[in-house]
Enzyme design. Structure first.
Site, mmCIF file in Angstrom:
data_model
loop_
_atom_site.group_PDB
_atom_site.id
_atom_site.type_symbol
_atom_site.label_atom_id
_atom_site.label_comp_id
_atom_site.label_asym_id
_atom_site.label_seq_id
_atom_site.Cartn_x
_atom_site.Cartn_y
_atom_site.Cartn_z
ATOM 1 N N GLU A 53 -9.457 -6.715 10.044
ATOM 2 C CA GLU A 53 -8.344 -6.779 10.777
ATOM 3 C C GLU A 53 -8.725 -6.634 12.331
ATOM 4 O O GLU A 53 -7.830 -6.805 13.164
ATOM 5 C CB GLU A 53 -7.491 -5.774 10.526
ATOM 6 C CG GLU A 53 -6.835 -5.813 9.176
ATOM 7 C CD GLU A 53 -5.683 -4.905 8.900
ATOM 8 O OE1 GLU A 53 -4.709 -4.661 9.658
ATOM 9 O OE2 GLU A 53 -6.122 -3.903 7.968
ATOM 10 N N GLU B 99 -3.721 8.992 15.080
ATOM 11 C CA GLU B 99 -4.375 10.119 14.778
ATOM 12 C C GLU B 99 -5.512 9.883 13.700
ATOM 13 O O GLU B 99 -6.544 10.400 13.621
ATOM 14 C CB GLU B 99 -3.564 11.151 14.240
ATOM 15 C CG GLU B 99 -2.569 11.856 15.342
ATOM 16 C CD GLU B 99 -1.505 11.005 15.665
ATOM 17 O OE1 GLU B 99 -0.897 10.068 15.076
ATOM 18 O OE2 GLU B 99 -1.414 10.740 17.055
ATOM 19 N N TYR C 244 0.880 -1.275 0.124
ATOM 20 C CA TYR C 244 0.001 -0.038 0.085
ATOM 21 C C TYR C 244 0.828 1.231 0.060
ATOM 22 O O TYR C 244 0.998 1.985 -0.936
ATOM 23 C CB TYR C 244 -0.685 0.081 1.034
ATOM 24 C CG TYR C 244 -2.146 -0.857 1.317
ATOM 25 C CD1 TYR C 244 -2.445 -1.885 0.260
ATOM 26 C CD2 TYR C 244 -2.789 -0.960 2.288
ATOM 27 C CE1 TYR C 244 -3.435 -2.456 0.175
ATOM 28 C CE2 TYR C 244 -4.069 -1.756 2.423
ATOM 29 C CZ TYR C 244 -4.417 -2.642 1.283
ATOM 30 O OH TYR C 244 -5.531 -3.421 1.325
#
Lengths: 377, 397, 400
Positions: free
Chosen positions: C252, C382, C136
């Site tokens: 996940e 974040e 990714y």
């Protein structure tokens, strides 16, 4: 595993929320906070009619036959809305002690009066050292002419100012193991020699100083047997802690909901403040605190309700939830800014109660000593 | 490097201390009005003390002598601030604001006549300002204020609403930000005015704060007519004047000393508990928390000293002040929570309650501390300043 | 409400425990450097790798590598609660567990892949025969993942890939890249991305190691220079890759290593109990007791989030917000566990693996380093908070 509430519990929650939104608006909450009595007889009566006061007591004593978990569900909703008044003292502290230690006759008589809303109770446990330990009880009860004579000072007694009866924990035997010398007495709060002074507190809950000076109590008013009071108190404290956690979970959820709604609506710099990452991340932290609190609280509640050993779970719930509620309300204040700093606003009602909740029945550090002990450290 | 004060400075510290002992009335300590807790009585004591401080030239020590100040050095001002705050002397936030924010701006941008009048009045403790900044829809986004000031012959005519004006019900003047040009970008159409609070058209409405006291107000301006010379500095330059005016704030410099007092009192409480056999005094966790407070406050003190030192070297702190403000607000909250933790149930008791300890200060600080970190630029705004001005991080679009 | 395992679940839990004990070398948990919530110490990358591979095969034979997949694709058709129990036990024993192939690729193909793709990939994944690496991130596309530049251009029956990926965990020990590529440079960022599978053996791929702060080779930079793949390796619809990748985030959520936290915590407690200090043991000290109790409480809370997520999945609920909270709680816990452990151990906690004085084989020192990867990997804390605020609470997107 099942994290869900039963259908009946969901109904209880919904109906309680609807009822409180209508019958216990924040205006009334503030008014009661300001008052000396701290409760509304009218609201009290309506709550009794709904069966709330008798919820956790068996039907044969005039109760609703609900479980402890049912009571916890109700308390979360009450904490969400904030319901001033002696419900906690009467039902959780007083009623539960009577259920655990009362004679058949006492239970029949007193619990049915609790259930019908006729009776208000208070638990006179803590003393000037403000601890929840057997060794802290200095108040004495001595047998004289067939009656027990109580002398001593109880401090931080919730709702003693409006209670009809006080359940007073007193020392009846001097022993090296103080937990083996304590007895619970049912004392008429109007008995001669009792002096009750209302304290002014942060949460404006009605905590009192109660001085017992030669207060005579008949032998029949012993609850749970002579010198056998502390075990009952221990069991009740465990329930009371979970019950307090449930209130705190509700309160934290309310503070979160208020803050999120405001973050969506308040516009600064031409955009809702909720679009700023600083505010978003505060809200995210709040969610994690609120959900975490709910999980550990309900796990502890379920264990207590099922009669399973729950010492560590209860301590975990209190340590986490107390701290989390404080964090959540402070972040909510940060989001509300100045307007949250006014009496007119509702948020401070939660901020005040968060700290009171953290302190009562032992703060986080105290609970962690229990966790450590239970871990075998 | 040298972290000592000179002998002369130490002598000055003693002089201040002695003077405070003689001048602060015992009644002031009995009332023990904390932040946002002034009453009519405490306000009167405050004003009386401010006048005495003014006579000494210590109320606005930075001002030139001709305006009632004493041209005092930065280090001495630091010492003065520490002593005033450590001894909880009746200075008051509003007077500090009058001296620093308002006086600072007037001394930079006012005419000689304006300086003579307002600086002297403030320095002598004769006048006190309230702030007319925030509006219901302009908080952190202060530049978006809508209150209008329009020129009309020899006057300005003011219309609008201000909020969170502390002690506007006692103040002589309002230091007002108003829009004088609605057709330009928001920062470029604001001007600053001094408004006499006693003139027609001004309505002051109380807001009761979380401590259940009347400190804040809403102030309404309804066709309030003021003379031309109510304008301070240049028309439409108000926003920039504000940003430049913030100088050495005594309340900020004194914050570590104020905290020091709170922490010492907590430590004293624990020691007394120990002496009376209460296990609290031997609780290692409590000791740990108190020690942590002391450490944090020492850091704060150094932050304060740095600001004083920078000024004394002719440097102008910008983000350094934000950092201290941020740090001190979090430390005050931490102190309040440790206080509540140490006192337990006793911490919940209010000032006038039976059985209370510490005059209920733990609880009052627990409530009052929320305002620090919200008022006068939120913690989030201060962090932005540290990030952008201090670290050079880019402004978010 | 009920916080018990059912008797079937209890039996399964025992079965898993027995299986792990039987299949892993006896000293495995002691020797493994694995740190819960970190990405840099996964056993696959290290000298334990052959045993890890063997174990994974055995898991596959039991059908446990794909426990909650439908049976027709090689799964065991078990509940999410059982999946959670398996994951919890695996991480408690620091055992090799699910990887990218079983966690992300398989479920995505199941949901969005064509019949052909299912037949081609799922059985091999279920049998543990092939391993994928997550392709990714790029040097300029981290938190802002939709800004990837690696391109895939059509050429006859093929796609030709050019570009660079980075932080590629395990690329050097995997068989295929599970990869996001830009297939439409003219569309808005999110709408021009496709999900493809690339064979590691393809010509034009260069893998360069990056050594992480724990000293392990876990990451890589991978360069693609005119790499050809058949078009059929596009998973699902072309240019919908971004949405598949986002949907996969939800798969996940049950891999949060609560068991791993518990294991390391238990070992830390044991160590503190046996360590002499001031005439007693370390656990006599109130401050140490407080810290350990505090950790125990956090671990309990993390467990509750974990079980609750499994419960929601079994009820057909979508734990959007809960998944992000779980990840956030877990990464913070990973960090707190490491820091508290170092505090408790003092200078001993600083000792690296291999040192004879290092307690717990130096895993605390390693963990102190590796926990950083949890805070920043697979969506920084974040980003998780933003997801919670925006997806969960409905706060407005601020474009930042």
């Amino acid at each position: 595993m099942d994290f869900g509430l039963s259908e009946e519990q969901e109904m209880l929650k919904t109906s309680a929320r609807d009822f409180l939104q209508k019958e216990c608006p924040k205006k009334l909450v503030k008014q009661l906070d300001e008052s000396d009595e701290g409760y509304s007889p009218e609201l009290w009566r309506k709550m009794a009619e709904l069966g709330w006061m008798g919820l956790p007591f068996p039907e044969k004593y005039g109760g609703g036959g609900g479980s402890f978990l049912d009571l916890v569900v109700l308390l979360e909703t009450m904490g969400y809305n904030i319901v001033p008044g002696p419900f906690f003292s009467t039902v959780v502290l007083g009623g539960m002690v009577i259920l655990a230690g009362g004679s058949e006759e006492q239970k029949k008589r007193l619990l049915s009066e609790v259930a019908s809303g006729k009776l208000i109770l208070g638990l006179a446990l803590t003393e000037p050292d403000a601890k929840y330990e057997a060794a802290s009880i200095k108040t004495t009860a001595a047998l004289r002419d067939g009656k027990y004579i109580i002398n001593g000072t109880k401090l931080f007694v919730l709702d003693a100012n409006v209670a009809d009866y006080l359940l007073c924990v007193a020392k009846t035997k001097s022993t090296s193991k103080p937990e083996n010398g304590l007895t619970i007495f049912l004392v008429n709060s109007k008995a001669p020699g009792i002096k009750c002074t209302l304290l002014e507190t942060l949460a404006r809950d009605k905590q009192c100083e109660v001085v017992f000076e030669n207060v005579a109590v008949p032998k029949e008013n012993i609850l749970g047997g002579l010198n056998r009071g502390w075990q009952i108190i221990q069991d009740i404290l465990q329930k009371a802690i979970v019950a307090k956690c449930a209130e705190m979970v509700g309160g934290a959820q309310a503070a979160l909901d208020m803050a999120v709604a405001y973050a969506k609506e308040r516009v600064q710099f031409n955009r809702p403040i909720g679009s700023f990452q600083a505010i978003q991340h505060y809200c995210a932290n709040m969610v994690s605190d609120v959900d975490g609190s709910r999980f550990v609280t309900y796990k502890a509640a379920w264990k207590v309700s099922e009669g399973l050993s729950a010492t560590i779970d209860v301590a975990v719930a209190k340590a986490w939830t107390g701290a989390a509620y404080s964090r959540v309300t402070l972040l909510a204040h940060q989001i509300f800014g100045a307007v949250g700093f006014t009496m007119d606003h509702d948020l401070h009602l939660y901020y005040r109660r968060a700290k009171a909740g953290e302190i009562i029945f032992g703060d986080g550090a105290f609970q962690r000593t229990i966790v450590a002990r239970e871990l075998g450290l | 490097m040298d972290f000592r004060f000179s002998e002369e400075e130490e002598v000055f510290r003693q002089e201040v201390r002695q003077w405070l002992k003689e001048v602060v009335p015992p009644r002031w300590y009995d009332i023990d009005a904390g932040l946002w807790e002034e009453t009519e009585e405490s306000w009167a004591l405050l004003r009386e003390f401010q006048r005495k401080l003014g006579q000494k030239g210590w109320l606005a020590p930075a001002y030139p002598r001709e305006y009632g100040g004493s041209d005092m050095s930065h280090v001495k001002r630091l010492i003065l601030a520490e002593e005033l705050y450590y001894h909880q002397a009746p200075v008051g936030v509003e007077m500090e604001i009058s001296i620093n924010w308002v006086g600072g701006a007037i001394s930079l941008f006012g005419t000689e006549q304006q300086k003579k009048k307002y600086l002297t009045e403030v320095a002598k403790g004769e006048s006190c300002f309230c702030l007319g900044y925030s509006e219901p829809n302009s908080g952190s986004d202060l530049a978006s204020i809508q209150t209008r000031a329009v020129e009309d012959g020899d006057s300005w005519v003011i219309n609008g609403q201000k909020i969170w004006c502390s002690y506007a019900h006692y103040a002589n003047y309002c230091w007002l930000g108003a829009r004088t040009d609605p057709n330009v970008p928001k920062h470029k159409g604001i001007s600053m005015f001094v408004i006499n609070m006693k003139i027609p058209g001004i309505t002051v409405r109380p807001l009761i704060n979380i401590l259940n006291r009347h400190s804040f107000n809403e102030v309404f301006f309804d066709d309030v007519r003021v003379p031309k010379d109510a304008l301070i500095g240049e028309k439409n330059r108000g926003w920039y004047q504000l940003a430049m005016a913030l100088d050495f704030e005594r309340s900020l410099i004194g914050t570590a000393a104020a905290n020091q007092r709170l922490i010492e009192e907590l430590i004293q409480y624990v020691k007394e508990a120990k002496n009376s056999g209460n296990s609290l005094g031997d609780d290692p966790l409590i000791k740990d928390e108190l020690a942590e407070l002391v450490v944090e406050n020492d850091v704060l003190r150094m932050m304060c000293y740095r600001i004083a030192w920078m000024y004394s070297k002719g440097l102008h702190p910008s983000y350094e002040s934000s950092m201290s403000l941020l740090f001190s607000s979090e430390l005050l909250r931490h102190t309040a929570n440790v206080g509540m933790r140490v006192l337990g149930h006793y911490g919940e008791l209010a000032q006038d309650s039976k059985d209370t300890v510490f005059k209920g200060r733990a609880m009052r600080t627990y409530l009052g501390c929320i305002s620090i970190g919200v008022g006068g630029g939120t913690n989030e705004i201060q962090r932005n300043i540290v990030a952008m001005r201090g670290l050079g991080l880019p402004r978010q679009q | 409400m009920d916080f018990h395992f059912s008797s079937q679940e209890e039996t399964f839990r025992q079965e898993v425990d027995d299986f792990i004990k039987g299949e892993l070398p006896a000293n495995w948990a002691e020797e493994s450097h694995y740190w819960p919530g970190g990405y840099g110490t996964i056993p696959d990358f290290e000298e334990l790798e052959p045993a890890a591979e063997r174990f994974r095969r055995r898991l596959a034979e039991e059908g446990w590598l794909t426990l909650s997949w439908p049976k027709e694709y090689g799964g065991a058709g078990r509940s999410n609660m059982e999946q959670a129990i398996l994951n919890e036990r695996l991480s408690y024993h620091r055992a090799p567990g699910p990887g990218v192939a079983t966690l992300i690729s398989g479920p995505t193909i199941l949901l969005f892949g064509s019949g052909e793709a299912k037949r081609e990939w799922l059985p091999r994944i279920a049998r543990g025969q092939i391993r994928f690496w997550l392709s990714y991130s790029e040097p300029n596309a981290g938190s802002d993942l939709a800004s990837i530049k690696t391109s895939a251009v059509e050429d006859g029956d093929d796609l030709v890939i050019n570009g660079q990926k980075t932080w590629s965990s395990g690329a050097h020990v995997s068989d295929y890249a599970w990869m996001l590529v830009r297939t439409d440079p003219d569309a808005p960022a999110h709408k021009g991305i496709s999900l493809v599978i690339v064979d590691n053996r393809s010509e034009g791929i260069t893998i360069r190691p990056l050594i992480n702060i724990c000293g392990f080779h876990s990451f890589n930079e991978v360069f693609f220079d005119n790499v050809r793949i058949p078009k059929k390796n596009i998973i699902g619809e072309r240019n919908r890759g971004w949405y598949y990748a986002m949907a996969a985030l939800d798969f996940e959520r049950l891999v949060v290593p609560v068991g791993g936290f518990k294991r390391t915590f238990d070992e830390l407690v044991q160590w503190a109990r046996e360590t002499k200090r001031n005439g007693g043991v370390l656990t006599d000290e109130p401050l140490i007791r407080d810290k350990l109790a505090d950790l125990a409480i956090d671990i309990d809370v993390a467990y509750m989030f974990f079980w609750q997520t499994a419960w929601m999945l079994d009820r057909g609920l979508v734990p959007n917000i809960e998944a992000s909270v779980l990840k956030l709680v877990a990464t913070q816990l990973s960090h707190k566990l490491a820091n508290t452990a170092i505090d408790v151990m003092g200078p001993y906690g600083e000792l690296e693996r291999g040192n004879k004085w290092a307690p717990l084989k130096g895993r605390i020192c390693t963990g102190y380093l590796d926990c950083i990867s949890g805070l920043v990997g697979a969506g920084t804390s974040e980003i998780q908070r933003s997801i919670i605020a925006i997806r969960g609470l409905g706060l407005p997107w601020g474009g930042n």
